[in-house]
Write a protein that holds these residues in place. Structure first.
Motif, PDB file in Angstrom:
ATOM      1  N   PRO A  54       0.806  -1.229   0.000  1.00 17.86           N
ATOM      2  CA  PRO A  54       0.000   0.000   0.000  1.00 17.86           C
ATOM      3  C   PRO A  54       0.837   1.276   0.000  1.00 17.86           C
ATOM      4  O   PRO A  54       0.470   2.251  -0.676  1.00 17.86           O
ATOM      5  N   TRP A  55       1.947   1.276   0.750  1.00 24.49           N
ATOM      6  CA  TRP A  55       2.750   2.490   0.814  1.00 24.49           C
ATOM      7  C   TRP A  55       3.400   2.804  -0.530  1.00 24.49           C
ATOM      8  O   TRP A  55       3.498   3.973  -0.915  1.00 24.49           O
ATOM      9  N   LEU A  56       3.841   1.778  -1.239  1.00 26.51           N
ATOM     10  CA  LEU A  56       4.413   1.997  -2.566  1.00 26.51           C
ATOM     11  C   LEU A  56       3.340   2.501  -3.530  1.00 26.51           C
ATOM     12  O   LEU A  56       3.595   3.386  -4.353  1.00 26.51           O
ATOM     13  N   THR A  57       2.129   1.961  -3.407  1.00 27.50           N
ATOM     14  CA  THR A  57       1.017   2.408  -4.252  1.00 27.50           C
ATOM     15  C   THR A  57       0.689   3.870  -3.966  1.00 27.50           C
ATOM     16  O   THR A  57       0.482   4.675  -4.897  1.00 27.50           O
ATOM     17  N   LEU A  58       0.659   4.220  -2.689  1.00 29.17           N
ATOM     18  CA  LEU A  58       0.388   5.607  -2.312  1.00 29.17           C
ATOM     19  C   LEU A  58       1.500   6.532  -2.802  1.00 29.17           C
ATOM     20  O   LEU A  58       1.239   7.637  -3.303  1.00 29.17           O
ATOM     21  N   GLY A  59       2.753   6.073  -2.692  1.00 26.06           N
ATOM     22  CA  GLY A  59       3.874   6.862  -3.187  1.00 26.06           C
ATOM     23  C   GLY A  59       3.812   7.057  -4.687  1.00 26.06           C
ATOM     24  O   GLY A  59       4.154   8.127  -5.209  1.00 26.06           O
ATOM     25  N   THR A  60       3.353   6.023  -5.397  1.00 28.36           N
ATOM     26  CA  THR A  60       3.182   6.134  -6.844  1.00 28.36           C
ATOM     27  C   THR A  60       2.149   7.196  -7.191  1.00 28.36           C
ATOM     28  O   THR A  60       2.365   8.029  -8.088  1.00 28.36           O
ATOM     29  N   PHE A  61       1.037   7.179  -6.478  1.00 27.72           N
ATOM     30  CA  PHE A  61      -0.041   8.148  -6.729  1.00 27.72           C
ATOM     31  C   PHE A  61       0.469   9.584  -6.539  1.00 27.72           C
ATOM     32  O   PHE A  61       0.297  10.436  -7.419  1.00 27.72           O
ATOM     33  N   PHE A  62       1.104   9.833  -5.410  1.00 21.23           N
ATOM     34  CA  PHE A  62       1.553  11.200  -5.132  1.00 21.23           C
ATOM     35  C   PHE A  62       2.755  11.583  -5.991  1.00 21.23           C
ATOM     36  O   PHE A  62       2.903  12.752  -6.365  1.00 21.23           O
ATOM     37  N   GLY A  63       3.624  10.613  -6.321  1.00 18.58           N
ATOM     38  CA  GLY A  63       4.769  10.906  -7.180  1.00 18.58           C
ATOM     39  C   GLY A  63       4.339  11.318  -8.575  1.00 18.58           C
ATOM     40  O   GLY A  63       4.824  12.312  -9.132  1.00 18.58           O
ATOM     41  N   MET A  64       3.389  10.560  -9.147  1.00 19.49           N
ATOM     42  CA  MET A  64       2.894  10.905 -10.479  1.00 19.49           C
ATOM     43  C   MET A  64       2.093  12.209 -10.446  1.00 19.49           C
ATOM     44  O   MET A  64       2.138  13.006 -11.393  1.00 19.49           O
ATOM     45  N   ALA A  65       1.355  12.428  -9.357  1.00 19.05           N
ATOM     46  CA  ALA A  65       0.619  13.692  -9.220  1.00 19.05           C
ATOM     47  C   ALA A  65       1.587  14.871  -9.157  1.00 19.05           C
ATOM     48  O   ALA A  65       1.318  15.950  -9.709  1.00 19.05           O
ATOM     49  N   LEU A  66       2.734  14.670  -8.506  1.00 17.22           N
ATOM     50  CA  LEU A  66       3.745  15.732  -8.416  1.00 17.22           C
ATOM     51  C   LEU A  66       4.317  16.044  -9.797  1.00 17.22           C
ATOM     52  O   LEU A  66       4.555  17.217 -10.131  1.00 17.22           O
ATOM     53  N   ILE A  67       4.514  15.005 -10.606  1.00 20.52           N
ATOM     54  CA  ILE A  67       4.982  15.225 -11.978  1.00 20.52           C
ATOM     55  C   ILE A  67       3.988  16.093 -12.744  1.00 20.52           C
ATOM     56  O   ILE A  67       4.371  17.032 -13.451  1.00 20.52           O
ATOM     57  N   GLY A  68       2.694  15.799 -12.583  1.00 20.97           N
ATOM     58  CA  GLY A  68       1.672  16.609 -13.239  1.00 20.97           C
ATOM     59  C   GLY A  68       1.636  18.028 -12.721  1.00 20.97           C
ATOM     60  O   GLY A  68       1.447  18.982 -13.493  1.00 20.97           O
ATOM     61  N   TYR A  69       1.847  18.201 -11.414  1.00 17.67           N
ATOM     62  CA  TYR A  69       1.806  19.535 -10.798  1.00 17.67           C
ATOM     63  C   TYR A  69       2.884  20.443 -11.381  1.00 17.67           C
ATOM     64  O   TYR A  69       2.670  21.650 -11.570  1.00 17.67           O
ATOM     65  N   PHE A  70       4.031  19.868 -11.685  1.00 19.40           N
ATOM     66  CA  PHE A  70       5.134  20.665 -12.234  1.00 19.40           C
ATOM     67  C   PHE A  70       5.099  20.745 -13.761  1.00 19.40           C
ATOM     68  O   PHE A  70       6.067  21.188 -14.382  1.00 19.40           O
ATOM     69  N   GLY A  71       3.997  20.321 -14.360  1.00 21.22           N
ATOM     70  CA  GLY A  71       3.812  20.494 -15.786  1.00 21.22           C
ATOM     71  C   GLY A  71       4.575  19.514 -16.660  1.00 21.22           C
ATOM     72  O   GLY A  71       4.803  19.789 -17.840  1.00 21.22           O
ATOM     73  N   MET A  72       4.942  18.353 -16.096  1.00 24.55           N
ATOM     74  CA  MET A  72       5.727  17.373 -16.846  1.00 24.55           C
ATOM     75  C   MET A  72       4.908  16.137 -17.222  1.00 24.55           C
ATOM     76  O   MET A  72       5.482  15.127 -17.648  1.00 24.55           O
TER      77      MET A  72
END
Length: 293
Positions: A77-95
């Motif tokens: 679950p923690w890796l899944t949650l990290g994936t969600f927020f990591g990919m969301a961070l990529i989107g936040y920075f316009g990448m």
């Protein structure tokens, strides 16, 4: 004359040899370049359509799908949650768009490497002669500077997506070949003798015994292939490959610090997600095999 200097005649012969090789390869590209490009059209077709799928699908669906795939592979679950927020961070920075293009390229390169590498690894495991021939070739592929791959690829295909993906596959394929060979060779001889005693054919022994038992090692090869493919993202951008390598090059040329760091961090996030998920999947396969035995 110093010991490393060639006489004038030998220098001329060396120049003639270089000129002959260069002209010969140019003639080869003119004669067969279009044929080879047409033969590799399925690779470009898959990359184009998979990239369009990722870009045309709403980002939230892609984000949830990627998180679901990571959870299925790792059950963490923690890796899944990290994936969600990591990919969301990529989107936040316009990448996000560049990240999807990179993900499509890495997926295509990995699939191509697996489809080519596993049969070659099996061939090496089945024949010592094939292994003797393949080992020096793989050594050259792994030690050759990655920029050198771009020269013949550009001469054959020009600039665009196809030369980028071909260069990535050439650079990334050696680990899956080596570890497939290693995994099959490490299968216990007693298990193979038992399979033979039950009347298994060579094909059934390979598909029902050797490959399943070697699967954790093969998955480690897939993991290394993915990591090497990601390492080629920026280099492949030099020949027009899409993805996160493009903003990195743009940042270098224009001295845009934030853009370069953002693209670099996006590559790091993708690498960590893929590495942890594939490693966890390999460990699950290993533990499953140990429970069966």
């Amino acid at each position: 004359m110093d010991w490393f200097e060639f006489p004038e005649m030998e220098r001329e012969q060396l120049r003639d040899l270089r000129k002959g090789i260069d002209e010969g390869f140019r003639d080869f590209t003119r004669a067969y370049g279009e044929t080879i490009e047409n033969a590799l059209y399925p690779v470009e077709w898959f990359l184009k359509h998979f990239e369009n799928l990722l870009l045309d699908t709403p980002w939230i669906i892609v984000l949830l799908a990627l998180s679901g795939i990571v959870y299925f592979a790792s059950r963490r679950p923690w890796l899944t949650l990290g994936t969600f927020f990591g990919m969301a961070l990529i989107g936040y920075f316009g990448m996000w768009e560049d990240a999807m293009k990179t993900l499509a390229m890495i997926s295509t390169a990995t699939l191509g490497s697996v489809l080519l590498g596993i049969p070659l690894g099996i061939g090496m495991a089945k024949s010592d002669r094939v292994q003797t021939v393949m080992n020096p070739i793989l050594d050259v592929m792994q030690t050759m500077p990655s920029f050198v791959y771009l020269i013949p690829v550009i001469m054959l295909f020009g600039i665009g997506k196809l030369p980028g993906i071909i260069a990535v596959i050439i650079y990334a394929i050696p680990p899956i070949i080596r570890l497939t060979n290693l995994g099959i060779r490490l299968v216990d001889k007693e298990v193979l003798e038992a399979a033979d005693a039950f009347g298994s054919t060579s094909w059934k022994r390979l598909t029902n015994v050797q490959i399943p038992l070697a699967l954790p090692t093969i998955m480690a090869g897939v993991n290394q292939t993915i990591m090497m493919a990601l390492a080629m993202v920026v280099v492949a951008a030099l020949v027009g490959a899409p993805g996160l390598g493009q903003p990195v090059l743009k940042a270098i040329n224009n001295q845009f610090l934030f853009m370069g760091v953002s693209a670099g961090m996006a590559i790091v996030i993708l690498a960590i997600i893929i590495d942890r998920a594939s490693q966890a999947y390999g460990q699950r396969l290993q533990s499953h095999r140990e429970k069966e035995h």
